[in-house]
Scaffold this motif. Structure first.
Motif, mmCIF file in Angstrom:
data_model
loop_
_atom_site.group_PDB
_atom_site.id
_atom_site.type_symbol
_atom_site.label_atom_id
_atom_site.label_comp_id
_atom_site.label_asym_id
_atom_site.label_seq_id
_atom_site.Cartn_x
_atom_site.Cartn_y
_atom_site.Cartn_z
ATOM 1 N N ALA A 245 0.836 -1.206 0.000
ATOM 2 C CA ALA A 245 0.000 0.000 0.000
ATOM 3 C C ALA A 245 0.868 1.253 0.000
ATOM 4 O O ALA A 245 0.598 2.214 -0.733
ATOM 5 N N THR A 248 2.387 1.680 -3.475
ATOM 6 C CA THR A 248 1.339 2.025 -4.437
ATOM 7 C C THR A 248 0.942 3.489 -4.301
ATOM 8 O O THR A 248 0.790 4.194 -5.309
ATOM 9 N N ASN A 249 0.773 3.936 -3.064
ATOM 10 C CA ASN A 249 0.386 5.332 -2.854
ATOM 11 C C ASN A 249 1.495 6.280 -3.302
ATOM 12 O O ASN A 249 1.231 7.345 -3.851
ATOM 13 N N GLY A 252 1.238 6.363 -7.037
ATOM 14 C CA GLY A 252 -0.051 6.751 -7.609
ATOM 15 C C GLY A 252 -0.703 5.650 -8.410
ATOM 16 O O GLY A 252 -1.469 5.905 -9.334
ATOM 17 N N GLY A 253 -0.424 4.400 -8.047
ATOM 18 C CA GLY A 253 -1.044 3.271 -8.744
ATOM 19 C C GLY A 253 -2.202 2.694 -7.962
ATOM 20 O O GLY A 253 -2.806 3.384 -7.134
ATOM 21 N N THR A 254 -2.519 1.438 -8.248
ATOM 22 C CA THR A 254 -3.522 0.742 -7.451
ATOM 23 C C THR A 254 -2.914 -0.574 -6.960
ATOM 24 O O THR A 254 -2.104 -1.190 -7.646
ATOM 25 N N ALA A 255 -3.347 -0.974 -5.765
ATOM 26 C CA ALA A 255 -2.813 -2.188 -5.145
ATOM 27 C C ALA A 255 -3.808 -3.330 -5.314
ATOM 28 O O ALA A 255 -5.009 -3.136 -5.198
ATOM 29 N N ASP B 38 -4.818 4.697 4.269
ATOM 30 C CA ASP B 38 -3.763 4.453 3.279
ATOM 31 C C ASP B 38 -4.020 3.167 2.493
ATOM 32 O O ASP B 38 -3.797 3.118 1.283
ATOM 33 N N ALA B 42 -4.624 3.009 -1.542
ATOM 34 C CA ALA B 42 -3.847 2.150 -2.441
ATOM 35 C C ALA B 42 -4.773 1.257 -3.267
ATOM 36 O O ALA B 42 -4.554 1.060 -4.456
ATOM 37 N N ARG B 43 -5.792 0.711 -2.625
ATOM 38 C CA ARG B 43 -6.696 -0.209 -3.326
ATOM 39 C C ARG B 43 -7.419 0.488 -4.470
ATOM 40 O O ARG B 43 -7.646 -0.092 -5.522
ATOM 41 N N PHE B 44 -7.783 1.753 -4.242
ATOM 42 C CA PHE B 44 -8.600 2.439 -5.241
ATOM 43 C C PHE B 44 -7.867 3.577 -5.944
ATOM 44 O O PHE B 44 -8.489 4.380 -6.640
ATOM 45 N N GLY B 45 -6.555 3.649 -5.778
ATOM 46 C CA GLY B 45 -5.781 4.658 -6.507
ATOM 47 C C GLY B 45 -6.122 6.083 -6.113
ATOM 48 O O GLY B 45 -6.235 6.956 -6.967
ATOM 49 N N ALA B 47 -4.318 8.027 -4.000
ATOM 50 C CA ALA B 47 -3.170 8.803 -3.522
ATOM 51 C C ALA B 47 -3.141 10.164 -4.203
ATOM 52 O O ALA B 47 -3.265 10.257 -5.421
ATOM 53 N N ALA B 77 -2.142 9.220 2.517
ATOM 54 C CA ALA B 77 -1.779 9.493 1.124
ATOM 55 C C ALA B 77 -2.803 10.384 0.424
ATOM 56 O O ALA B 77 -2.563 10.857 -0.682
#
Lengths: 450, 425
Positions: A245, A248-249, A252-255, B38, B42-45, B47, B77
C-alpha cells in the motif's frame, strides 16, 4: 546483521588492506536515463550504416572511431563515452582484424562507465560466416572482462531487415546508465512493424502490472515503470499488504492483494484492471516478478519444497498468461509485453537450488516458446536473469560468501534492484517491439552461468 | 432539476483486528485510522486525490484527538485538502459515518468520501480524578502563591490515582456485560445457544480468510495480516470449558461468547454512482434506508435491544418483512445480544407491547446470518465495526447479484441502535 569481520573489512584500514588484496572499492556506476559524458565514436566495418543511422536518431553527437593501423596506437583526445561498432556484413575470419583495430584504441580510452556496443548480423550463411558470428561473442565476452571502472560491452545481433527505428530503444538503453549492470551479454533485435519513436516517458498512460511488488526488485520494477509514465498495478500477497500500500500510494497506482498461485489469479488481475481503468482498458505490460526460494540440496528436498517453488515461480505465470491472453476485458493488449524473471541459477545451476533452478530455467523455455506464438499479436515475451543483486534476500548470505558472490563478475560489485528494473523497462518500452524471446542477464558478467 | 443521485459503496479497507494490548499496543487511534485510509487509497488509486470529505470517529478518544479524522487525513496518502469530520455514537459510530457520507452524496453535497472508524483499547485515554482536575484548574487560575497553595492543599491522596475509561453505563453504573447478563436471563438464552453462535462466528470467519474473501477488504498492519482473535480450531468443548464472566457464578456469558477489547480501524469508500463510473471505481451496493432508535435502559429496558426497534420501524417504512434479505449482519456484541434480538422479533408479546406491531416480526433463516463471521471472532474495535460490516456485506451482496439485499444491525451504548438496508448495485 553486520558481523565484526564485515565491519573490519569496511573500516578505513580494512579498505586499504582489501585494496592491496585486489578487492578495491568498486566503481560507482552511471545509472538512470543518463548518457555517457564523453563523445560517442562510431565505426562501420563492412558497409552497414544501421549503427550510425540509429545513433543519429538518438540525437547523439558522434566522432569517427580511431583505427589501430599498425603504426603508433592512436589515442582519443579526451576520454571516450562509448564506441558503437557496426560489424554487420563481416563474413571472413580475416575481417575480424578490423574489429580489433577499432576496439584497441577505444578500450584504452574509454571513460568510467563507458560503453562498447557491437552490432552484428543475426542470420548468416556459410561455415566461415557462422564462425565469425560466434567469434564476435567470444570477443565481446573477453572485452567485458578486460574493461575497467564500470565500463561495459554488449553485442546485439540484428536481423537483416531491421531498420534504425527497431534499434533505437536498444542503443538508447545500452548507451545510458540504465544498462549499468548488463555486461558481456548478447541478444537479438529483429525488425518490427510497430516500433514507435523512443521517448523519455515511453509508458505514459499505459498499464503495467507487477507481481511481488511489495519489496525489493518488484518495488523497483514498479517504481521505474511509474517513472516511465505507467499506471502501475502493484500485486503482492496479503501478508505484504502494508508495504504494498505504501509503495502504491507513492507511485499513484492501485494495489491488488492476491496470492498468484490462486487458480483464478489471472482472472482477478484482469477484473481489477477492468474495474479500475474501464472495460476497454488493457494491460500493456505484465511483469511476472513474484518468486520464492526454498533452498536445500536435492538429497534433502521433499515434494512440498519442490512443488511450492515450481508453483510460484513458473506454474502460476503459465496460468495467469492463459487468462490474460484470452482477450478478456482487462487482459493483455495486443502489442503488449510479457516479462519474466529467470536467474543465473537457472542458466548455470546452483548447488542447493534444484527446485529454483528448475523454475528459472523453465522461465527461459517459456519465453522462447511463447515469443513466436504471440509475435502475430505484436506481443513480446522476454526475461531478465539477475545475478548477484543487493537485496534483503542477498543481505542474509554470510559475509564472506556474499563478498565472493558480489565480486565474481566483471564489474566487481553487486547490482542494484534498479538495474534489473531498468532492463525490464527496456523490454516494456513500446519502441522495443523488435525485442522478443530474449533472456538478458543482469549480472555484471558474472562468472556463474557464462 | 438535477438528475437523480445514487450514493454507492465502492469498497472498503480495514486493518486486521487484534486483541487489546497485543501487536497494536503501541499504535494510537491516529496511527490505526491513517493505516486504514492508506490501504483504501492504495486499493482504489486515491493517492494525492482530494475527496469531498472523510467522516471518522472513535469511542475511546483522547481529548487531544479532537480532530482525529482530519489529522489522519493529513498523515495519509490522500490530498491534504481533503476535509474531515469526527462523529461519535458509541458502537454505532462506524455505520453512522457511512450514513453521513451517503446522505451528503445523495443530497448533492459531495461526490466521493470515506466513512471510517477506529478504536484502540490499548491506547485508551487515562485521565485524572475530578477532584484533582478541579484543584489543578483552580491552582492555575490563582494569582497569588498562598491561593495556589490553598488550591493544592485541597488534593486528597485518593484523588491522585489515575482514572481509566470503563465500559460502564453512566446512569446505571452497570457494565455493558452486566446489562446484557440481565437481558440474557430475561430472554432465557442458554449457554449452549450462545456458544453455538460463537463457534459459528469463528468457523465462518476462518473459512472467509481461507477463501481469500478478505484479500480486497483488509490490509496488513504492523506485520499482522489476519484477525488476531480468530480461533479457527475452537470447538463447543473448548467454549463450554470457559467460566462465566458476567451474570454471577451461574451466568452463561463467557469470554468465548462475549467480544474482547480490540484494536483496529475500518474505512468505507462511497461515491455518487455516476462519479464512480467515470472515475473507474466499482459500485458494490447502495444503502436503501437506515434507522436509529433508542430504548430507556434507565427504566429497565434491555440495553442492547434498540436495534430490534430500529429494524421494526425501518421495515415498516420500506414495506418490507424480516424475511426479505439475502444476508443478515447482526453485530455480535455478545452472542446473547444477537440471540435476544432474534427472540424479540419472534415474540408476539414483545413486538406488540414494545414495538407497536400487531404481532411477531418473524424469524430469519439462520444460514444467512453473519456468513463471513462477526465480532465474536473478528473482534470489536468499537467504532471500526460498522465499516467492517458494511464493506464485507457490500462485497457479499455484489457477488450474489444485482438487487440482493442485506440487513445491518448494530447495538450501541446508551441503549441505542443503528440499522441499515444495503442492496447490491
Amino acid at each position: 546483521m553486520t558481523t565484526i569481520l564485515e565491519q573490519l573489512f569496511y573500516s578505513a584500514p580494512g579498505q586499504v588492506v582489501a585494496g592491496k588484496l585486489g578487492l578495491p572499492e568498486p566503481e560507482v556506476l552511471r545509472r538512470g536515463r543518463v548518457g555517457p559524458a564523453g563523445p560517442v565514436a562510431t565505426a562501420t566495418l563492412a558497409g552497414s550504416s544501421l549503427g550510425t543511422d540509429t545513433v543519429a536518431i538518438l540525437g547523439v553527437d558522434t566522432i569517427a572511431a580511431l583505427v589501430d593501423d599498425g603504426d603508433e596506437l592512436p589515442a582519443y583526445p579526451q576520454r571516450l563515452g562509448a564506441l558503437v561498432v557496426d560489424a554487420r556484413g563481416l563474413q571472413q575470419l580475416s575481417e575480424l582484424e578490423q574489429l580489433r583495430a577499432v576496439l584497441r584504441p577505444a578500450v584504452k580510452g574509454l571513460q568510467p562507465s563507458g560503453r562498447i556496443i557491437i552490432l552484428a548480423d543475426d542470420q548468416v550463411r556459410g561455415i566461415e560466416a557462422h564462425a565469425v558470428r560466434q567469434a564476435l561473442d567470444g570477443i565481446n565476452r573477453t572485452v567485458g572482462k578486460e574493461l575497467r571502472h564500470g565500463a561495459t560491452t554488449n553485442l546485439v545481433y540484428v536481423s537483416a531487415d531491421a531498420e534504425p527505428n527497431d534499434l533505437t530503444s536498444t542503443l538508447s538503453f545500452l548507451l545510458q546508465g540504465r544498462s549499468a549492470f548488463v555486461d558481456g551479454q548478447s541478444w537479438t533485435v529483429r525488425s518490427s512493424a510497430a516500433a514507435p519513436p523512443i521517448s523519455e516517458r515511453p509508458l505514459a498512460d499505459k498499464i503495467v502490472v507487477v507481481t511481488g511488488a511489495a519489496r525489493g526488485i518488484g518495488a523497483q520494477i514498479a517504481t521505474v515503470a511509474a517513472r516511465d509514465g505507467a499506471r502501475v498495478v502493484c500485486v503482492d500477497v496479503p501478508a505484504g499488504g502494508e508495504s504494498l500500500a505504501a509503495l502504491t500510494n507513492q507511485l499513484g497506482g492501485t494495489a491488488l492483494q492476491l496470492d498468484i498461485t490462486a487458480a483464478d489469479a489471472g482472472e482477478r488481475i484482469a477484473a481489477h484492471v477492468a474495474s479500475r481503468y474501464g472495460e476497454q482498458a488493457r494491460i500493456h505490460g505484465m511483469v511476472h516478478n513474484a518468486g520464492i526460494t526454498r533452498d536445500k540440496l536435492l538429497v534433502n528436498t521433499d515434494a512440498a519444497r519442490w512443488a511450492s517453488v515450481i508453483e510460484v515461480n513458473l506454474a502460476a505465470q503459465l496460468r495467469m498468461n492463459d487468462a490474460l491472453l484470452d482477450g478478456r476485458p482487462g487482459g493483455l493488449a495486443d502489442d503488449g509485453r510479457l516479462v519474466s524473471i529467470a536467474s543465473t541459477s537457472g542458466i548455470a545451476g546452483n548447488r542447493g537450488q534444484a527446485n529454483y533452478a528448475a523454475s528459472k530455467a523453465g522461465v527461459v523455455g517459456l519465453v522462447r516458446a511463447l515469443a513466436p506464438e504471440l509475435a502475430g499479436r505484436g506481443i513480446t515475451v522476454n526475461a531478465v536473469a539477475p545475478g548477484f543483486i543487493e537485496t534483503e534476500m542477498t543481505a542474509k548470505i554470510p559475509f564472506v560468501q556474499r563478498e565472493v558472490f558480489r565480486r565474481t563478475n566483471s564489474l566487481g560489485q553487486g547490482g542494484n534492484p534498479i538495474d534489473v528494473a531498468e532492463t525490464i523497462g527496456y523490454f516494456l518500452d513500446p519502441a522495443s517491439a523488435g525485442v522478443s524471446g530474449q533472456v538478458i542477464r543482469v549480472c555484471g558478467q558474472n562468472l556463474v552461468g557464462a | 432539476m438535477n438528475a437523480p443521485r445514487s450514493a454507492v459503496i465502492v469498497g472498503g479497507n480495514r486493518t486486521p483486528f487484534v486483541k487489546a494490548g497485543g501487536a497494536y499496543a503501541q499504535a494510537s487511534n491516529l496511527d490505526l485510522l491513517t493505516a486504514a485510509l492508506d490501504g483504501l487509497a492504495a486499493r482504489f488509486g486515491l493517492a494525492g486525490q482530494q475527496l469531498d470529505e472523510v467522516a471518522g470517529g472513535a469511542v475511546l478518544k483522547h481529548s487531544a484527538d479532537f480532530n482525529l479524522t482530519r489529522e489522519a487525513v493529513l498523515g495519509s496518502a490522500l490530498a491534504p485538502t481533503t476535509p474531515a469530520v469526527d462523529l461519535q455514537q458509541a458502537c454505532g459510530t462506524g455505520l453512522e459515518t457511512v450514513l453521513y457520507l451517503h446522505n451528503k452524496i445523495s443530497m448533492g453535497q459531495a461526490e466521493v468520501g470515506i466513512g471510517a472508524g477506529v478504536d484502540s483499547a490499548s491506547d485508551a485515554p487515562i485521565t485524572v480524578t475530578d477532584g484533582l482536575r478541579r484543584a489543578l484548574l483552580t491552582a492555575n487560575r490563582a494569582k497569588t502563591v498562598p491561593a495556589r497553595l490553598a488550591a493544592f492543599s485541597a488534593i486528597r491522596p485518593a484523588q491522585l490515582i489515575p482514572v481509566a475509561p470503563q465500559v460502564v453505563e453512566p446512569r446505571t453504573g452497570l457494565s455493558m456485560g452486566e446489562h446484557q447478563a440481565a437481558t440474557t436471563a430475561r430472554w432465557g438464552i442458554t449457554r449452549e445457544a450462545q456458544d453455538e453462535l460463537a463457534l459459528a462466528s469463528h468457523q465462518h470467519l476462518a473459512a472467509a480468510w481461507s477463501s481469500g474473501f478478505f484479500d480486497d477488504l483488509v490490509t496488513a498492519y504492523l506485520g499482522i495480516s489476519r484477525d488476531g482473535l480468530l480461533r479457527a480450531d475452537t470447538s463447543m468443548e473448548k467454549l463450554a470449558a470457559l467460566k462465566p464472566v458476567f451474570g454471577g457464578p451461574d451466568g452463561t456469558m463467557t469470554a468465548g461468547n462475549s467480544t474482547a477489547l480490540t484494536d483496529g480501524a475500518a474505512a468505507v469508500l462511497l461515491a455518487e454512482q455516476g462519479w464512480a463510473a467515470t472515475h473507474g471505481l466499482p459500485a458494490l451496493a447502495r444503502i436503501v434506508d437506515a434507522q436509529v432508535a433508542a430504548v430507556d435502559h434507565t427504566s429497565g429496558d434491555d440495553l442492547l435491544l434498540a436495534p430490534a426497534h430500529a429494524v421494526a420501524r425501518l421495515l415498516a417504512r420500506q414495506r418490507m418483512s424480516l424475511g426479505d434479505f439475502e444476508f443478515y449482519e447482526l453485530h455480535e456484541a455478545f452472542a446473547s445480544t444477537v440471540l435476544a434480538t432474534l427472540a424479540a422479533w419472534e415474540s408476539d408479546t414483545y413486538c406488540r407491547d414494545q414495538l407497536g406491531l400487531p404481532g411477531a416480526l418473524g424469524s430469519i433463516d439462520r444460514s444467512k446470518l453473519n456468513v463471513n463471521g462477526s465480532s465474536l471472532a473478528a473482534g470489536h474495535p468499537f467504532a471500526a465495526t460498522g465499516g467492517r460490516i458494511v464493506a464485507s456485506l457490500a462485497k457479499q451482496l455484489h457477488a450474489r447479484g444485482s438487487g440482493a439485499r442485506g440487513l445491518v444491525s448494530i447495538c450501541a451504548a446508551g441503549g441505542q441502535g443503528v440499522v441499515a438496508i444495503l442492496e447490491a448495485v
